[in-house]
Design a protein around this motif. Structure first.
Motif, PDB file in Angstrom:
ATOM      1  N   PHE A 126     -51.084 -15.846  -3.613  1.00  0.00           N
ATOM      2  CA  PHE A 126     -50.465 -14.627  -4.144  1.00  0.00           C
ATOM      3  C   PHE A 126     -51.389 -13.900  -5.119  1.00  0.00           C
ATOM      4  CE2 PHE A 126     -47.458 -12.319  -6.953  1.00  0.00           C
ATOM      5  CZ  PHE A 126     -46.842 -11.532  -5.996  1.00  0.00           C
ATOM      6  N   SER A 127     -52.222 -14.671  -5.856  1.00  0.00           N
ATOM      7  CA  SER A 127     -53.147 -14.013  -6.791  1.00  0.00           C
ATOM      8  C   SER A 127     -54.057 -13.046  -6.049  1.00  0.00           C
ATOM      9  CB  SER A 127     -54.019 -15.009  -7.543  1.00  0.00           C
ATOM     10  OG  SER A 127     -53.555 -16.292  -7.499  1.00  0.00           O
ATOM     11  N   GLU A 128     -54.522 -13.437  -4.868  1.00  0.00           N
ATOM     12  CA  GLU A 128     -55.377 -12.549  -4.066  1.00  0.00           C
ATOM     13  C   GLU A 128     -54.554 -11.443  -3.407  1.00  0.00           C
ATOM     14  OE1 GLU A 128     -58.773 -12.478  -3.737  1.00  0.00           O
ATOM     15  OE2 GLU A 128     -58.717 -13.958  -5.345  1.00  0.00           O
ATOM     16  N   LEU A 129     -53.369 -11.778  -2.973  1.00  0.00           N
ATOM     17  CA  LEU A 129     -52.515 -10.786  -2.305  1.00  0.00           C
ATOM     18  C   LEU A 129     -52.180  -9.612  -3.226  1.00  0.00           C
ATOM     19  CD1 LEU A 129     -50.195 -13.242  -0.394  1.00  0.00           C
ATOM     20  CD2 LEU A 129     -51.748 -11.585   0.651  1.00  0.00           C
ATOM     21  N   GLU A 146     -40.734 -18.451  -9.299  1.00  0.00           N
ATOM     22  CA  GLU A 146     -42.016 -17.733  -9.236  1.00  0.00           C
ATOM     23  C   GLU A 146     -41.806 -16.321  -8.692  1.00  0.00           C
ATOM     24  OE1 GLU A 146     -45.532 -20.533  -8.041  1.00  0.00           O
ATOM     25  OE2 GLU A 146     -43.721 -21.240  -7.039  1.00  0.00           O
ATOM     26  N   LEU A 147     -40.989 -16.196  -7.665  1.00  0.00           N
ATOM     27  CA  LEU A 147     -40.705 -14.893  -7.080  1.00  0.00           C
ATOM     28  C   LEU A 147     -40.019 -13.988  -8.094  1.00  0.00           C
ATOM     29  CD1 LEU A 147     -41.240 -16.632  -4.524  1.00  0.00           C
ATOM     30  CD2 LEU A 147     -39.536 -15.248  -3.400  1.00  0.00           C
ATOM     31  N   ASP A 148     -39.061 -14.550  -8.839  1.00  0.00           N
ATOM     32  CA  ASP A 148     -38.344 -13.772  -9.855  1.00  0.00           C
ATOM     33  C   ASP A 148     -39.304 -13.247 -10.916  1.00  0.00           C
ATOM     34  OD1 ASP A 148     -36.010 -14.284  -8.501  1.00  0.00           O
ATOM     35  OD2 ASP A 148     -35.305 -15.823  -9.889  1.00  0.00           O
ATOM     36  N   LYS A 149     -40.324 -14.025 -11.224  1.00  0.00           N
ATOM     37  CA  LYS A 149     -41.269 -13.664 -12.273  1.00  0.00           C
ATOM     38  C   LYS A 149     -42.300 -12.638 -11.790  1.00  0.00           C
ATOM     39  CE  LYS A 149     -42.997 -16.831 -15.272  1.00  0.00           C
ATOM     40  NZ  LYS A 149     -43.840 -17.970 -15.687  1.00  0.00           N
ATOM     41  N   THR A 150     -42.803 -12.800 -10.556  1.00  0.00           N
ATOM     42  CA  THR A 150     -43.949 -11.984 -10.112  1.00  0.00           C
ATOM     43  C   THR A 150     -43.659 -11.056  -8.943  1.00  0.00           C
ATOM     44  OG1 THR A 150     -44.689 -13.725  -8.620  1.00  0.00           O
ATOM     45  CG2 THR A 150     -45.616 -13.718 -10.853  1.00  0.00           C
ATOM     46  N   GLY A 151     -42.490 -11.218  -8.310  1.00  0.00           N
ATOM     47  CA  GLY A 151     -42.219 -10.460  -7.099  1.00  0.00           C
ATOM     48  C   GLY A 151     -42.790 -11.177  -5.898  1.00  0.00           C
ATOM     49  N   LYS A 190     -54.286  -5.043   0.158  1.00  0.00           N
ATOM     50  CA  LYS A 190     -53.521  -3.927   0.769  1.00  0.00           C
ATOM     51  C   LYS A 190     -52.015  -4.201   0.806  1.00  0.00           C
ATOM     52  CE  LYS A 190     -57.324  -2.876   3.910  1.00  0.00           C
ATOM     53  NZ  LYS A 190     -57.766  -3.013   5.302  1.00  0.00           N
ATOM     54  N   PHE A 191     -51.625  -5.455   0.642  1.00  0.00           N
ATOM     55  CA  PHE A 191     -50.209  -5.810   0.710  1.00  0.00           C
ATOM     56  C   PHE A 191     -49.415  -5.128  -0.394  1.00  0.00           C
ATOM     57  CE2 PHE A 191     -51.968  -9.312   3.163  1.00  0.00           C
ATOM     58  CZ  PHE A 191     -51.017  -9.478   4.159  1.00  0.00           C
ATOM     59  N   LYS A 192     -48.180  -4.760  -0.066  1.00  0.00           N
ATOM     60  CA  LYS A 192     -47.269  -4.185  -1.066  1.00  0.00           C
ATOM     61  C   LYS A 192     -46.480  -5.324  -1.703  1.00  0.00           C
ATOM     62  CE  LYS A 192     -46.505   0.415   0.847  1.00  0.00           C
ATOM     63  NZ  LYS A 192     -46.920   0.485   2.256  1.00  0.00           N
ATOM     64  N   ILE A 193     -46.407  -5.294  -3.026  1.00  0.00           N
ATOM     65  CA  ILE A 193     -45.642  -6.300  -3.763  1.00  0.00           C
ATOM     66  C   ILE A 193     -44.320  -5.678  -4.175  1.00  0.00           C
ATOM     67  CG2 ILE A 193     -45.629  -7.874  -5.748  1.00  0.00           C
ATOM     68  CD1 ILE A 193     -47.953  -8.351  -3.700  1.00  0.00           C
ATOM     69  N   LYS A 194     -43.242  -6.385  -3.891  1.00  0.00           N
ATOM     70  CA  LYS A 194     -41.924  -5.885  -4.316  1.00  0.00           C
ATOM     71  C   LYS A 194     -41.337  -6.834  -5.352  1.00  0.00           C
ATOM     72  CE  LYS A 194     -39.371  -8.022  -0.566  1.00  0.00           C
ATOM     73  NZ  LYS A 194     -38.468  -7.911   0.541  1.00  0.00           N
ATOM     74  N   ASN A 243     -42.239  -7.716   3.500  1.00  0.00           N
ATOM     75  CA  ASN A 243     -42.207  -8.241   4.871  1.00  0.00           C
ATOM     76  C   ASN A 243     -42.556  -9.717   4.978  1.00  0.00           C
ATOM     77  OD1 ASN A 243     -41.467  -5.714   5.997  1.00  0.00           O
ATOM     78  ND2 ASN A 243     -43.605  -5.075   5.822  1.00  0.00           N
ATOM     79  N   SER A 244     -42.482 -10.447   3.852  1.00  0.00           N
ATOM     80  CA  SER A 244     -42.670 -11.893   3.930  1.00  0.00           C
ATOM     81  C   SER A 244     -41.302 -12.565   3.875  1.00  0.00           C
ATOM     82  CB  SER A 244     -43.563 -12.394   2.794  1.00  0.00           C
ATOM     83  OG  SER A 244     -42.922 -12.252   1.544  1.00  0.00           O
TER      84      SER A 244
END
Length: 128
Positions: A116-119, A44-49, A123-127, A53-54
């Motif tokens: 994650f859909s809401e995140l 999931e992380l590989d697909k969406t980032g 304001k959170f940065k997605i990497k 800081n998590s």
């Protein structure tokens, strides 16, 4: 024999755990008052980032990784004095995970409503 549905388990967990908004989670992180844990699987992380800081601990390993004698706690990567804030893709797994941590004795644990859909829309940065 009556087998509970996953939805029933999530509903029951939600009655016992703390659910916070993305804004509340952002404030906790900004003030350095939480361990922000992404419990999604690597695929999931590989697909969406993921969220900057998590810490990623997949749901299947959560109880083992957050064992009080485990490396993450012993090495201070997870600070038990801070709130442990969990998120998954939509909120179901993190609700069950928060209940599991509560059952382990974690008092200061919550999960982010909508996951994650809401995140992604906060304001959170997605990497990637």
């Amino acid at each position: 024999m009556s087998i509970k549905t996953a939805q029933t388990l999530v509903y029951e967990a939600m009655q016992e755990i703390k659910t916070i908004s993305t804004d509340d989670a952002y404030k906790l992180l900004e003030e350095n008052n939480c361990n922000l844990i992404d419990i999604r699987d690597k695929i999931e992380l590989d697909k969406t980032g993921t969220v900057e800081n998590s810490i990623n601990i997949s749901r299947g390993l959560l109880e083992f990784q957050l064992d009080p004698n485990g490396v993450l706690i012993q090495n201070g990567i997870i600070d038990l004095n801070k709130e442990t804030v969990l998120f998954c893709a939509a909120g179901g797994r993190s609700a069950l995970a928060a209940k599991a941590l509560k059952d382990m004795g974690y008092n200061n644990v919550s999960h982010i409503e909508g996951g994650f859909s809401e995140l992604q829309n906060s304001k959170f940065k997605i990497k990637k």
